[in-house]
Enzyme design. Structure first.
Site, PDB file in Angstrom:
ATOM      1  N   PRO A   2       0.877  -1.240   0.002  1.00 38.62           N
ATOM      2  CA  PRO A   2       0.138   0.097   0.098  1.00 38.62           C
ATOM      3  C   PRO A   2       0.909   1.404   0.058  1.00 38.62           C
ATOM      4  O   PRO A   2       1.910   1.491   0.709  1.00 38.62           O
ATOM      5  CB  PRO A   2      -0.644  -0.175   1.327  1.00 38.62           C
ATOM      6  CG  PRO A   2      -0.983  -1.530   1.695  1.00 38.62           C
ATOM      7  CD  PRO A   2       0.481  -2.220   1.068  1.00 38.62           C
ATOM      8  N   GLU A   3       0.528   2.308  -0.882  1.00 32.89           N
ATOM      9  CA  GLU A   3       1.265   3.458  -0.728  1.00 32.89           C
ATOM     10  C   GLU A   3       0.363   4.598  -0.001  1.00 32.89           C
ATOM     11  O   GLU A   3      -0.614   4.201   0.642  1.00 32.89           O
ATOM     12  CB  GLU A   3       1.049   3.898  -2.130  1.00 32.89           C
ATOM     13  CG  GLU A   3       2.299   2.936  -3.080  1.00 32.89           C
ATOM     14  CD  GLU A   3       2.630   3.659  -4.383  1.00 32.89           C
ATOM     15  OE1 GLU A   3       2.708   4.749  -4.475  1.00 32.89           O
ATOM     16  OE2 GLU A   3       3.117   2.783  -5.179  1.00 32.89           O
TER      17      GLU A   3
END
Length: 287
Positions: A2-3
């Site tokens: 996840p960013e």
């Protein structure tokens, strides 16, 4: 993994349940994730009130009434559940119960109890407890650059940190000491919107173009957060549904497809930089 927009979306989903809640009936089901749980982890969390849910780069931070801050990094498959319900829908199924749930407990707020769980099939995530006054000096956070959505990030900042830098701008932007939380997907998208080649040396980009890039980075991230984050195989948002920003990617994952730039006849290409895939339009993004 996840960013920043994905982690921010999870933060916003957890806030209504955890902020102001007292933690109770906690347990861990194994001694470690990516790293061992802190000593007396459950004892130090039990009975504490969560003051709020913050985010720094890709970390979730929950300052507690005890003077410590509970830190979580989701890794690749880390995901929270509330009352047994997954916070979001994943494109690829991953177990969230049984041996894959490694932390659980209750959040009690306004007399109501919500069961919270943390599952992590690959166990690349981790949790920690840090004295709140020492968070910024902790090795996980010391040396991190400014938040790309904060006041410390600007074209002037990029001019300063890129001065004399011969490394390409794509890899430079992924350096967490330069800007915290930017990841591969959104760097590709921002460079495309700014029409800057990922191959160009960071130190050779003009001040005017870096001012544009800083503004574009904010726009790309804000668009992704507003859309609920990009739903990839190992991420789901905290509102019970998939994010839609992935359907608006201009270059990421579009190798061989036509450039979406007005009047451009180019084709999106894929190269590898710093061990990661870079997607860009060689026609639009000039060196």
């Amino acid at each position: 993994m996840p960013e920043l927009p994905e982690v921010e979306t999870v933060r916003r989903g957890l806030t209504p349940v955890l902020a102001g809640a007292r933690l109770s009936r906690l347990r861990i089901n194994r001694p470690d994730l990516r790293f061992p749980f802190p000593e007396r982890f459950v004892e130090r969390l039990e009975g504490a009130t969560v003051e709020r849910i913050d985010r720094r780069a890709k970390y979730l931070l929950a300052p507690l009434s005890t003077g410590e801050t509970w830190v979580t990094h989701l890794g690749m498959t880390g995901r929270f559940t509330l009352d047994g319900t997954l916070l979001g829908e994943f494109e690829e199924a991953a177990p969230i119960a049984g041996k894959h749930e490694h932390f659980s407990g209750c959040a009690i707020r306004d007399g109501a109890a919500t069961r919270i769980g943390y599952a992590d099939a690959r166990r690349f995530g981790f949790m920690g407890l840090i004295p709140t006054a020492q968070v910024e000096a902790h090795p996980w956070f010391a040396g991190l650059g400014p938040e790309p959505l904060g006041n410390g990030f600007s074209g002037a900042h990029l001019v300063e940190v890129f001065a004399g830098k011969t490394q390409n701008i794509k890899v430079s932007l992924l350096d967490q000491r330069i800007v915290a939380g930017l990841g591969n997907i959104y760097v590709c998208e921002a460079l495309y919107r700014a029409r800057i080649s990922p191959l160009v040396a960071a130190g050779s980009v003009s001040k005017a173009r870096l001012e544009t890039l800083a503004s574009v980075v904010r726009d790309v991230l804000n668009d992704a957060v507003a859309a609920g984050g990009s739903t990839l195989k190992d991420f789901a948002n905290a509102e019970g549904g998939q994010g839609y920003f992935q359907h608006r990617f201009d270059v990421y994952g579009r190798e061989g497809e036509a450039c979406r730039g007005e009047g451009c006849t180019g084709v999106v290409a894929r190269i590898v930089q710093g061990g990661r895939s870079t997607f860009y339009c060689p026609s639009c993004q000039k060196t």
